[in-house]
Scaffold this motif. Sequence first.
Motif, PDB file in Angstrom:
ATOM      1  N   GLU A   6       0.686  -1.421   0.159  1.00 33.03           N
ATOM      2  CA  GLU A   6       0.097   0.175  -0.616  1.00 33.03           C
ATOM      3  C   GLU A   6       0.868   1.013  -0.116  1.00 33.03           C
ATOM      4  OE1 GLU A   6      -2.426  -0.919   3.359  1.00 33.03           O
ATOM      5  OE2 GLU A   6      -3.902  -2.416   2.195  1.00 33.03           O
ATOM      6  N   ILE A   7       1.863   1.122   0.702  1.00 34.65           N
ATOM      7  CA  ILE A   7       2.729   2.180   0.865  1.00 34.65           C
ATOM      8  C   ILE A   7       3.425   2.491  -0.453  1.00 34.65           C
ATOM      9  CG2 ILE A   7       5.210   2.881   1.953  1.00 34.65           C
ATOM     10  CD1 ILE A   7       4.295   1.978   4.547  1.00 34.65           C
ATOM     11  N   LEU A   9       2.326   1.285  -3.522  1.00 34.22           N
ATOM     12  CA  LEU A   9       1.156   2.009  -3.941  1.00 34.22           C
ATOM     13  C   LEU A   9       0.845   3.169  -4.028  1.00 34.22           C
ATOM     14  CD1 LEU A   9      -0.548  -0.983  -5.180  1.00 34.22           C
ATOM     15  CD2 LEU A   9       1.322   0.229  -6.495  1.00 34.22           C
ATOM     16  N   ALA A  10       0.700   3.305  -3.114  1.00 33.50           N
ATOM     17  CA  ALA A  10       0.747   5.610  -2.663  1.00 33.50           C
ATOM     18  C   ALA A  10       1.547   6.189  -3.427  1.00 33.50           C
ATOM     19  CB  ALA A  10      -0.041   5.226  -1.634  1.00 33.50           C
ATOM     20  N   ALA A  11       2.971   5.718  -3.362  1.00 32.87           N
ATOM     21  CA  ALA A  11       3.865   6.727  -3.347  1.00 32.87           C
ATOM     22  C   ALA A  11       4.027   6.953  -5.076  1.00 32.87           C
ATOM     23  CB  ALA A  11       4.853   5.754  -3.049  1.00 32.87           C
ATOM     24  N   VAL A  13       0.670   7.071  -6.633  1.00 28.16           N
ATOM     25  CA  VAL A  13       0.497   7.939  -7.187  1.00 28.16           C
ATOM     26  C   VAL A  13      -0.180   9.066  -6.902  1.00 28.16           C
ATOM     27  CG1 VAL A  13      -1.920   8.643  -6.536  1.00 28.16           C
ATOM     28  CG2 VAL A  13      -1.722   5.767  -7.177  1.00 28.16           C
ATOM     29  N   THR A  14       1.277   9.667  -5.637  1.00 30.95           N
ATOM     30  CA  THR A  14       1.435  10.511  -5.367  1.00 30.95           C
ATOM     31  C   THR A  14       2.585  11.255  -6.121  1.00 30.95           C
ATOM     32  OG1 THR A  14       2.843   9.896  -2.893  1.00 30.95           O
ATOM     33  CG2 THR A  14       0.665  10.532  -2.955  1.00 30.95           C
ATOM     34  N   ARG A  15       3.062  10.628  -6.285  1.00 29.17           N
ATOM     35  CA  ARG A  15       4.524  11.094  -7.087  1.00 29.17           C
ATOM     36  C   ARG A  15       4.492  11.506  -8.555  1.00 29.17           C
ATOM     37  NH1 ARG A  15       5.745   9.164  -3.070  1.00 29.17           N
ATOM     38  NH2 ARG A  15       6.805  10.117  -1.144  1.00 29.17           N
TER      39      ARG A  15
END
Length: 111
Positions: A6-7, A9-11, A13-15
């Motif tokens: 999750e971390i 994948l979130a990284a 998306v946010t980048r």
Amino acid sequence: MTAEIEIILAALVTRISARDPRRTWHVANWWGDPLQRPEPASRGRERKLSLWGEGPRWKLHWNRDPYPEDLVACLTAPEIGVAGAEAIEDAFGWAIRLGGSSLYLRYGEVE
């Protein structure tokens, strides 16, 4: 899906629009290559993307921009990367590892 996946994948998306100010890599919203590098032969005509996995092992497979090396650089760069993430290259592509979890990056034709 583990917390580590999750971390990662979130990284991603946010980048999604992150770029290196030295112009060595550019994620470019997954749409085009602002660095204007030659297109790889494995690039398909139609944009395809697949994310599949279970537990600590997931695979992200795509056939268009960005280059996998750009994602690796973005996710592991000291200034912007995910703390503790490491990149491992193998015969099939790259893996981003965080803790006991891995996101495998596979670039090329998507089935």
